[in-house]
Design an enzyme around this catalytic site. Structure first.
Site: not given
Ligand SMILES: Cc1ncc(C[n+]2csc(CCOP(=O)(O)OP(=O)(O)O)c2C)c(N)n1
Ligand SMILES: [Mg+2]
Lengths: 334, 331
Positions: B60, B129
């Site tokens: 990322e 998440h």
């Protein structure tokens, strides 16, 4: 017999190295005389790296620079006046005084900016290379960073992608033996070039004090990167003459004066290249002295100019937080 | 008007902008053939190819940084960050690099990129998440932050985000991907900084973001049954924030609750409430209240997770107390 065009390039490289040295000498004086806000990191000693590489680039090619970035900025074509103005926080600086030494950027010459986050520009350079390819511009991007930055994970993430995608980017690691006050062998396990090689990236180590060696290698790699054979990695062995920053005066606890004077007297990139130029009969010693004098005069004049220049108006403080977008493009059909 | 899912709306927005502007490209994990785990980008790689729908390794910060460099040099990347929770991994590239480049360069460089990611709990995905982290980026000058509340907003805001010359973070609620809403066939864009009054009312203003707009609307229904008239407003972008519309409403109703799925502590509910207090204090009949997510990591167990986010019932209950003039706390 050397080609005249080579001599032109040699003299340009010599001059550019002297310009960097002169710039840094003046910047150091500004700090010591308390005329410069903040601290700055001197590039002196490493001139052959920036100059050898940038001499092989066009002004459209992109570079990313570091906290020790004045050398990259000068080598990529920047002017003294706007640079000193930036260091002093003046309106006429390259970034209108908003960036300062650690963020100086000169987009007109392809310098995407210095970066105060160690390793922070690895992605930016790689992205500039990706963009160059997408736009079909033929540009190459060079990412300058120090040995200390090789400890950052970002480097490995982007080298992986650059290798997968064969991007026209050159990772130029300036190994000056130290990151801040720590010797490189204490922070870097194994071999730095082997790390790039692990990604299948062709990697070279070169004497970063030898501008001709740096330039010759850079010419080759940059030409190959332009043809799609990149990325490449270069480890340039070099040395910084000053402390980590201008305020790092007493540094015997991490490196000896003997070591410093050995590099300065035996491996100085400017002295050695100047000697070579005269030995080859390409230029007379007086000509080099004249170049030196001109450059130092320019630097002094630019400092005087910058000291007298105006600070930005207070109304600029909240300008440039957001870039303007043409309202027409934000409409249907725009 | 036809109805399409939020997922399809995002897909259409990106496809339209990619047809319009060859510098737009998508970069992220499993964006090409897979079309992302939520299938939002399905079909794009078939039309635009792998040069413009770029699959990356799981890196990322790396692809975020690459996008910043590409944006600085003439491209308009759309970074696909699979989960909003992964924002923590890209913070340096987003907040130290993308957000500050225009300013630090005195306006010479700009970073026109979109970071599209998601938010929202109650999907039983646990603490890493499920977070709604928009307050984190809203805190950083130089970033714009959009929070679509339906398929309609998702499309119009995405198109504006792509054309903006600034880094924009757009948070899609991952529980809403399959929710349908009327979306015109014709092209439209939704300007940033223009709140949408979803429902008019006179007694209290309910300001909701993203999925909390629906929560506010349902609360307004409950309140209507009790004879209380609630106005519902969706700011649509929290940076820039349409203060004028919020203030006008609160001056009219004299009460407000700000509802958001980010943690309540130091969150955007507090920021919006503070602005209303500062600028509409003498029009208020009750303190402006915050309803954010509980200040706990999002728990896995459904029995616990459902307690952490505002619900229509709890919003309506608080609103009713405010309208009744009840003291919320011991004096
Ligand atoms: C992410 C980050 N960590 C730490 C620092 C503080 N810092 C500034 S320069 C520096 C040393 C960098 O060493 P190197 O990359 O070798 O560059 P050099 O200073 O030798 O040119 C450190 C640790 C920083 N600016 N950014
Ligand atoms: Mg170093």
């Amino acid at each position: 017999m050397t080609q005249p065009s080579n001599t032109e390039s040699y003299l340009r490289m010599y001059t550019q190295m002297v310009r960097i040295r002169a710039f840094e000498d003046q910047a150091n004086q500004l700090y010591l005389s308390a005329k410069m806000p903040g601290l700055t990191h001197m590039y002196s000693g490493q001139e052959a790296v920036a100059v050898g590489i940038c001499e092989a680039l066009t002004s459209d090619d992109k570079i990313t620079s570091t906290h020790r970035g004045h050398g990259h900025c000068v080598a990529k074509g920047a002017e003294f006046k706007q640079m000193f103005c930036e260091l002093l926080g003046k309106e006429e600086g390259y970034c209108r005084g908003k960036g300062g030494s650690m963020h100086i950027a000169d987009q007109s010459n392809g310098n995407l900016g210095a970066n105060a986050i160690v390793g922070g520009s690895m992605g930016i350079a790689t992205g500039a290379a990706m963009s160059a390819r997408a736009r079909g511009s033929g540009e190459v991007a060079v990412c300058f960073f120090g040995d200390g930055a090789t400890a950052q994970g970002l480097m490995y993430e982007v080298m992986n992608m650059a290798a997968l995608w064969k991007l026209p980017v050159i990772y130029a690691c300036e190994n000056n033996g130290y990151s801040e006050y720590t010797r490189t062998d204490e922070i870097a396990a194994g071999s730095i070039v082997a790390r790039a090689e692990a990604f299948g990236i062709e990697a070279h180590q070169v004497d970063g004090q030898d501008v001709l060696a740096v330039n010759e290698l850079s010419q080759k790699l940059i030409a190959r990167a332009r043809k799609g054979e990149g990325p490449f990695f270069i480890e340039l062995m070099t040395y910084r003459y000053h402390g980590h920053h201008v305020g790092d005066i007493n540094r015997e606890y991490y490196r000896t004066k003997d070591e410093e004077s050995d590099w300065k007297s035996n491996r100085d990139p400017i002295t050695n290249f100047g000697r070579w130029l005269t030995e080859q009969g390409l230029v007379a010693p007086e000509d080099l002295a004249a170049i030196d004098a001109d450059v130092y005069k320019d630097a002094e004049d630019a400092v005087a100019y910058a000291l007298a220049a105006a600070y930005p108006d207070g109304s600029e403080v909240d300008m440039h937080v957001y870039a303007p977008t043409d309202p027409a493009t934000l409409r249907v059909g725009g | 008007m036809r109805e399409i899912t939020l997922s399809k709306a995002v897909n259409e927005a990106i496809a339209e902008e990619m047809r319009r502007d060859p510098t737009v490209f998508v970069i992220g994990e499993d964006v090409a053939e897979a079309g992302t785990p939520f299938k939002v980008l399905s079909g794009l790689v078939e039309e635009f190819g792998t040069d413009r729908i770029v699959d990356t390794p799981i890196a990322e910060p790396g692809f975020m940084g690459i996008a910043v460099g590409a944006a600085m040099t003439g491209m308009r990347p759309i970074v696909d960050l699979m989960f909003g929770d992964f924002l923590f991994l890209v913070m340096d590239q987003l907040c130290n690099q993308a957000a500050k480049t225009h300013y630090m360069s005195g306006g010479k460089l700009s970073v026109p990129l979109v970071l599209r990611t998601n938010m929202g709990a109650t999907r039983r995905s646990a603490a890493q998440h499920s977070q709604s982290l928009h307050a984190l980026v809203a805190h950083i000058p130089g970033l714009m932050v959009a929070m679509p509340s339906s398929a309609y907003e998702a499309k119009g805001l995405m198109k504006t985000a792509i054309r903006e010359n600034n880094p924009v973070v757009i948070f899609e609620d991952k529980l809403m991907y399959q929710d349908k809403a009327p979306v015109p066939e014709e092209e439209y864009l939704i300007p940033f900084g223009q709140a949408n009054v979803k429902r008019e009312g006179t007694d209290i203003t309910l300001i909701g973001t993203s999925s909390m707009v629906q929560v506010a609307e349902k609360a307004a229904e409950i309140l209507a049954g009790q004879g209380i008239s609630a106005e519902v407003i969706d700011p649509r972008t929290i940076v820039p924030l349409d203060e004028a519309t919020l203030l006008a409403s609160v001056k009219k109703t004299s009460r407000a609750i700000v509802i958001d799925e980010g943690h309540q502590g130091y969150g955007i509910t507090g920021e919006i409430a503070a602005r209303l207090n500062e600028k509409a204090f003498y029009h208020l009949d009750a303190p402006v209240c915050r309803m954010g997510a509980m200040d706990v990591p999002v728990p896995f167990s459904p029995a616990l997770e459902d307690l952490t986010v505002p619900t229509p019932e709890r919003v309506a209950a608080l609103a009713a107390r405010l309208v009744a003039g009840e003291m919320l706390h011991d004096a």
